[in-house]
Design a protein around this motif. Structure first.
Motif, PDB file in Angstrom:
ATOM      1  N   VAL A  26       0.926  -1.400  -0.028  1.00 13.72           N
ATOM      2  CA  VAL A  26      -0.040  -0.396  -0.706  1.00 13.72           C
ATOM      3  C   VAL A  26       0.615   1.020   0.173  1.00 13.72           C
ATOM      4  CG1 VAL A  26      -2.067  -1.172   0.639  1.00 13.72           C
ATOM      5  CG2 VAL A  26      -0.280  -0.044   2.975  1.00 13.72           C
ATOM      6  N   ARG A  27       2.300   0.956   0.096  1.00 13.73           N
ATOM      7  CA  ARG A  27       2.799   2.390   0.097  1.00 13.73           C
ATOM      8  C   ARG A  27       4.505   1.686   0.002  1.00 13.73           C
ATOM      9  NH1 ARG A  27       2.631   6.919   4.726  1.00 13.73           N
ATOM     10  NH2 ARG A  27       3.458   5.510   6.091  1.00 13.73           N
ATOM     11  N   ARG A  28       5.109   2.371  -0.696  1.00 15.13           N
ATOM     12  CA  ARG A  28       6.413   2.561  -1.185  1.00 15.13           C
ATOM     13  C   ARG A  28       7.619   3.134  -0.301  1.00 15.13           C
ATOM     14  NH1 ARG A  28       6.647  -2.035  -5.296  1.00 15.13           N
ATOM     15  NH2 ARG A  28       4.780  -2.060  -6.123  1.00 15.13           N
ATOM     16  N   GLU A  29       8.688   3.278   0.124  1.00 12.52           N
ATOM     17  CA  GLU A  29       9.309   4.770   1.115  1.00 12.52           C
ATOM     18  C   GLU A  29      10.715   3.918   1.262  1.00 12.52           C
ATOM     19  OE1 GLU A  29       7.500   5.930   4.370  1.00 12.52           O
ATOM     20  OE2 GLU A  29       7.564   3.403   5.440  1.00 12.52           O
ATOM     21  N   ARG A  30      11.029   5.591   0.603  1.00 15.01           N
ATOM     22  CA  ARG A  30      12.848   5.060   0.494  1.00 15.01           C
ATOM     23  C   ARG A  30      13.115   4.940   2.242  1.00 15.01           C
ATOM     24  NH1 ARG A  30      15.474   9.077  -3.518  1.00 15.01           N
ATOM     25  NH2 ARG A  30      16.964   7.872  -2.355  1.00 15.01           N
ATOM     26  N   PHE A  64      23.060   7.745  21.162  1.00 11.28           N
ATOM     27  CA  PHE A  64      23.682   6.676  21.470  1.00 11.28           C
ATOM     28  C   PHE A  64      23.887   5.059  19.613  1.00 11.28           C
ATOM     29  CE2 PHE A  64      21.063   6.271  24.793  1.00 11.28           C
ATOM     30  CZ  PHE A  64      22.193   5.712  26.020  1.00 11.28           C
ATOM     31  N   GLY A  65      23.558   6.422  18.919  1.00  7.43           N
ATOM     32  CA  GLY A  65      24.115   5.669  17.594  1.00  7.43           C
ATOM     33  C   GLY A  65      22.814   6.490  16.257  1.00  7.43           C
ATOM     34  N   VAL A  66      23.201   5.892  15.314  1.00  4.86           N
ATOM     35  CA  VAL A  66      22.377   5.529  13.903  1.00  4.86           C
ATOM     36  C   VAL A  66      21.255   4.981  14.196  1.00  4.86           C
ATOM     37  CG1 VAL A  66      24.384   7.501  13.339  1.00  4.86           C
ATOM     38  CG2 VAL A  66      23.772   5.126  12.068  1.00  4.86           C
ATOM     39  N   SER A  67      20.737   4.876  12.192  1.00  5.68           N
ATOM     40  CA  SER A  67      19.148   4.416  12.585  1.00  5.68           C
ATOM     41  C   SER A  67      19.175   4.489  11.026  1.00  5.68           C
ATOM     42  CB  SER A  67      18.353   3.939  13.509  1.00  5.68           C
ATOM     43  OG  SER A  67      17.945   3.062  13.472  1.00  5.68           O
ATOM     44  N   ILE A  68      18.075   3.937  10.703  1.00  5.61           N
ATOM     45  CA  ILE A  68      17.574   3.756   9.485  1.00  5.61           C
ATOM     46  C   ILE A  68      15.990   3.387   9.811  1.00  5.61           C
ATOM     47  CG2 ILE A  68      17.978   2.494   6.495  1.00  5.61           C
ATOM     48  CD1 ILE A  68      19.936   0.933   7.472  1.00  5.61           C
ATOM     49  N   VAL A  69      15.539   4.264   9.127  1.00  2.00           N
ATOM     50  CA  VAL A  69      14.362   4.258   9.324  1.00  2.00           C
ATOM     51  C   VAL A  69      13.299   4.476   8.353  1.00  2.00           C
ATOM     52  CG1 VAL A  69      14.491   5.176  11.830  1.00  2.00           C
ATOM     53  CG2 VAL A  69      14.273   7.421  10.162  1.00  2.00           C
ATOM     54  N   PRO A  70      11.690   3.725   8.192  1.00  2.00           N
ATOM     55  CA  PRO A  70      11.700   4.452   6.312  1.00  2.00           C
ATOM     56  C   PRO A  70      11.214   6.220   6.735  1.00  2.00           C
ATOM     57  CG  PRO A  70      10.435   3.081   8.208  1.00  2.00           C
ATOM     58  CD  PRO A  70      11.339   3.796   9.193  1.00  2.00           C
ATOM     59  N   ASP A  71      11.155   6.352   5.333  1.00  2.00           N
ATOM     60  CA  ASP A  71      10.782   7.950   4.831  1.00  2.00           C
ATOM     61  C   ASP A  71       9.561   8.677   5.776  1.00  2.00           C
ATOM     62  OD1 ASP A  71      11.249   9.886   3.243  1.00  2.00           O
ATOM     63  OD2 ASP A  71       9.615  10.163   1.848  1.00  2.00           O
ATOM     64  N   SER A  72       8.372   7.498   6.054  1.00  2.00           N
ATOM     65  CA  SER A  72       7.215   8.655   6.645  1.00  2.00           C
ATOM     66  C   SER A  72       8.023   8.559   8.499  1.00  2.00           C
ATOM     67  CB  SER A  72       6.073   7.173   6.892  1.00  2.00           C
ATOM     68  OG  SER A  72       6.343   6.484   7.585  1.00  2.00           O
ATOM     69  N   VAL A  73       8.749   8.491   8.793  1.00  4.03           N
ATOM     70  CA  VAL A  73       9.163   9.405  10.128  1.00  4.03           C
ATOM     71  C   VAL A  73       9.779  10.718  10.273  1.00  4.03           C
ATOM     72  CG1 VAL A  73      11.283   9.140  11.465  1.00  4.03           C
ATOM     73  CG2 VAL A  73      10.471   6.873  11.020  1.00  4.03           C
ATOM     74  N   ARG A  74       9.336  11.154   8.653  1.00  2.00           N
ATOM     75  CA  ARG A  74       9.478  12.106   8.933  1.00  2.00           C
ATOM     76  C   ARG A  74       8.623  13.267   9.933  1.00  2.00           C
ATOM     77  NH1 ARG A  74      11.757  13.821   2.632  1.00  2.00           N
ATOM     78  NH2 ARG A  74       9.885  12.904   2.530  1.00  2.00           N
ATOM     79  N   GLU A  75       7.710  12.587   8.789  1.00  6.62           N
ATOM     80  CA  GLU A  75       6.064  13.334   9.677  1.00  6.62           C
ATOM     81  C   GLU A  75       5.676  13.947  11.037  1.00  6.62           C
ATOM     82  OE1 GLU A  75       3.620  14.300   7.363  1.00  6.62           O
ATOM     83  OE2 GLU A  75       4.855  14.088   6.396  1.00  6.62           O
ATOM     84  N   ILE A  76       7.456  12.568  12.126  1.00  5.17           N
ATOM     85  CA  ILE A  76       7.493  13.006  13.419  1.00  5.17           C
ATOM     86  C   ILE A  76       7.776  14.392  13.754  1.00  5.17           C
ATOM     87  CG2 ILE A  76       7.747  11.958  15.280  1.00  5.17           C
ATOM     88  CD1 ILE A  76       7.730   9.240  14.423  1.00  5.17           C
ATOM     89  N   ARG A  77       8.775  15.200  12.833  1.00  2.00           N
ATOM     90  CA  ARG A  77       9.359  16.533  12.887  1.00  2.00           C
ATOM     91  C   ARG A  77       9.805  16.770  13.835  1.00  2.00           C
ATOM     92  NH1 ARG A  77       8.623  19.554   8.354  1.00  2.00           N
ATOM     93  NH2 ARG A  77       7.426  18.442   7.129  1.00  2.00           N
ATOM     94  N   ARG A  78      10.797  15.525  14.922  1.00  2.00           N
ATOM     95  CA  ARG A  78      11.569  15.793  15.789  1.00  2.00           C
ATOM     96  C   ARG A  78      12.416  16.838  15.306  1.00  2.00           C
ATOM     97  NH1 ARG A  78      11.556  10.497  19.563  1.00  2.00           N
ATOM     98  NH2 ARG A  78      13.166  12.104  20.517  1.00  2.00           N
TER      99      ARG A  78
END
Lengths: 304, 304
Positions: free
Chosen positions: B160-164, B236-250
Motif C-alpha cells: 500500500v506504500r513504497r518509501e525510501r 547512542f548511534g544511528v539508525s535506518i528508518v522509513p521515509d514516513s518518520v519525517r512526519e513526526i518532525r522531531r
DNA sequence: CATCACGATATCTTCGAGGTATGATGCGTG
DNA sequence: CACGCATCATACCTCGAAGATATCGTGATG
C-alpha cells in the motif's frame, strides 16, 4: 419473505446442518435447502458459508438470526396475548356498583375474577343506579350492579341476588322494642331516602311498596347511599334498606325485618351488544360465585 | 401462520375495510377475506367484528395488531441490518498497525472508513509486525499493516506504500554536514535497531541491505519502534528508518535520504480466507484512499 | 482410491394463494 | 316499502410453489 423462511433459516442456523434441521422441521432436506436459497436470493446476500463443515453463519446471517428470533418470538407472544384477550383474561373493564355493595360481595367477586384473569385491569366506580345506567349507555362503564327492575332496551341484566328489605331505625326509637314489624307500622314516621334520580327504579319500587301498604312516605331528608344510615342514626327519620346493609354492622342503627316485604332484586347489568370477552368473563364469574353478603366475613374469620 | 397473514391482517386493521386493504395490498378482496378467515380459524378466535360498518377490531384483534406490527417491524429491521452487515457497514473489526503509522496515514484511513461504515466498531492495536502476524493467524486480528515481505501461506497482502529509507542521525553528528549520504558512509557507526522478533522481515531486510553495502551493522542498542528515535537523538548511534518518520518532525533528529536505498514496502495484510465483509470493505477503503504520509497535515491546515 | 457425509439439482405431485363471478346482508333513500 | 348501493362471504378455477423422491457433485477420511 414469509415466516417459513425465517423459521427454516433459524433451524439451520441452530443446527448448523441442513439434514438435522430438516428432520427437526419435519420436512425433507432438498426443500429446506431450496427455501434457504430462495431467502438468500431475495435478500441478495448469503446467510451461510457452506464451504466448510460444519457450515457457519456469515456476518449477515448472524445479524439476521437475532432479528429473526425476535420476530418469531413477537409472533408467538402476540398469539398468546391475543388468545388471552379473546378469553377475557387480558384487557381492562370498568365496573360500577352501589356503594352498599362494597361491604358485602364485591370484594369476593373481584377476588374470584382476579384469580381467573389477573391481567385484566379493573376500574371500579361507586355509582348510584342512575349514574351506572348512564355510564353503560355512554360506553364508559362495562358492567354495573343495579337494584330494582330495568327498562333500557339496549341494556341486558340478570338478577344476581334477591334480598328482603329491612327497616332502619334510630336506636332510641320506640319501635325498636318490637322484633317483628310490618311496613304499615311506620306509615306516619318521617322517612330518609336517597334522591330519586340516583336510582329511580329502586326509588319507585320502595314508594310503590309503601303505596301498597296504604300510605305515601313523608320524606324529610334526602341523602346519598350510606349517608342515609347516618341520618337515620341521627334521628331524622326511618328508612327502608336492603338486607345486605346488615353487613355494615353499625351499632348506632337498629335493623328490623319487614314481615310483608317483597324481595328487592340486585341486578347485574351490561350493554346488549357487549363485545368485550373480559366483560363476558366478569359476568360469568359473577354467575359462578354469586353475590353472597356473608361470604366475606366468614372467610376472614377462617383465616385468622 | 405466515407473515402474509399478519401483513394482510394489519392492512385490514388499518383500513378497517377489506376492499381498500385489498387494493392497498394489490390483491383482490375475496382472497384477502379468505386469508384473514384462515388466520382466525387457525387462532381459534375472531379478529374483527364484521357485524357493523365500518368493521372494528375485537379485543383479541387489537392485541394481536400491536404484536403483529412489532413482528413485521422486527423483520424489516432485521433485513436492513443484515444487509448492512453483508455490505460490511456493520460489525466489528480489529486492525493492527506499526506505531509509526499512527502519525502518517492511519487517521486518514480510519476517517474514510468511518464515513463509509459508521456502524462498524474498529479496535485498533499498535503492534510490531510479528505481533500482527501472530494475531492474524490466531484470528484475533483481522487486518494489519506490515513492513517488508511476507511469507505466511495463509495470509494475503498487498503493497500500500513504497518509501525510501532514511538515515537517522543525532544533530551533533559530523555526517549531518553532508546532505547526501550512502549507506556505506555509516558502515562503522554504532546502530540502534528494534529487536528482531518485533518484525523479522523488516529487520532482515535492513540487515540484508547493510550486507549488500559490504558490512554488517554494529547494533549497540535495541528499542521498540519510536524509542529508536530517542536513542538516536541521545547519541547512542544511528539508525535506518522509513521515509514516513519525517512526519513526526522531531528537531532532535536529523534525517538524511540514503542515495542507494531500496524501497521499503508497507503491506496491508489479512487472512487468506477472510469472511468478514467489514474487513473486505476496510481493505477496499485502504486501496481507495491509499496511505499518504502528508495527507493528514494538509487537511488540518485547510480546515484551520 | 474407495467411501462417506452433506448439500445442491432435477423432476414430479399436490396444495393453496389469488383470480373472477356471484350470493347474502345491511343501510340509506326516493 | 322497494330499490340500489356498499361490503363482505362463498363458489369455483388456475397456476405457482412447497415439498417429496431420486440423484449428482464435492470435499473429507481411512
Amino acid at each position: 419473505m414469509e415466516l417459513r423462511h425465517l423459521r427454516y433459516f433459524a433451524a439451520v442456523a441452530e443446527e448448523r446442518h441442513f439434514g438435522r434441521a430438516a428432520a427437526r422441521l419435519g420436512i425433507a432436506q432438498p426443500p429446506l435447502s431450496k427455501q434457504v436459497q430462495d431467502l438468500e436470493r431475495e435478500l441478495g446476500f448469503e446467510l451461510f458459508d457452506r464451504s466448510r463443515r460444519p457450515i457457519e453463519l456469515t456476518a449477515a446471517g448472524e445479524t439476521l438470526l437475532e432479528h429473526a428470533r425476535a420476530a418469531l418470538h413477537a409472533v408467538e407472544a402476540g398469539v398468546h396475548e391475543a388468545r388471552r384477550a379473546a378469553e377475557g383474561r387480558r384487557g381492562r373493564i370498568s365496573v360500577g356498583y352501589p356503594s352498599s355493595l362494597a361491604y358485602c360481595g364485591l370484594t369476593d367477586i373481584l377476588r374470584a375474577f382476579r384469580k381467573q384473569a389477573p391481567d385484566v385491569t379493573i376500574r371500579t366506580q361507586p355509582l348510584p343506579s342512575g349514574g351506572q345506567i348512564e355510564g353503560l349507555l355512554r360506553g364508559e362503564l362495562h358492567v354495573g350492579f343495579v337494584r330494582g327492575p330495568l327498562h333500557e332496551p339496549s341494556l341486558v341484566s340478570e338478577v344476581v341476588r334477591r334480598e328482603r328489605l329491612m327497616l332502619a331505625l334510630p336506636p332510641d326509637h320506640p319501635l325498636t322494642a318490637r322484633k317483628r314489624l310490618a311496613l304499615r307500622d311506620v306509615s306516619r314516621e318521617p322517612f330518609v331516602f336517597f334522591p330519586r334520580d340516583r336510582g329511580p327504579a329502586f326509588f319507585d319500587f320502595l314508594v310503590g311498596f309503601c303505596r301498597n301498604a296504604g300510605f305515601s312516605p313523608k320524606v324529610v331528608q334526602e341523602a346519598s347511599q350510606v349517608d342515609v344510615l347516618s341520618l337515620v342514626a341521627a334521628g331524622f327519620g326511618v328508612s327502608i334498606v336492603p338486607d345486605s346493609v346488615r353487613e355494615i354492622r353499625r351499632d348506632d342503627i337498629v335493623l328490623r325485618p319487614l314481615l310483608d316485604s317483597p324481595v328487592s332484586e340486585l341486578r347485574l347489568v351490561w350493554h346488549r351488544d357487549n363485545r368485550s370477552p373480559a366483560v363476558a368473563r366478569f359476568i360469568e364469574v359473577v354467575r359462578c360465585v354469586g353475590v353472597h353478603p356473608r361470604r366475606n366475613r366468614r372467610r376472614r374469620a377462617k383465616r385468622t
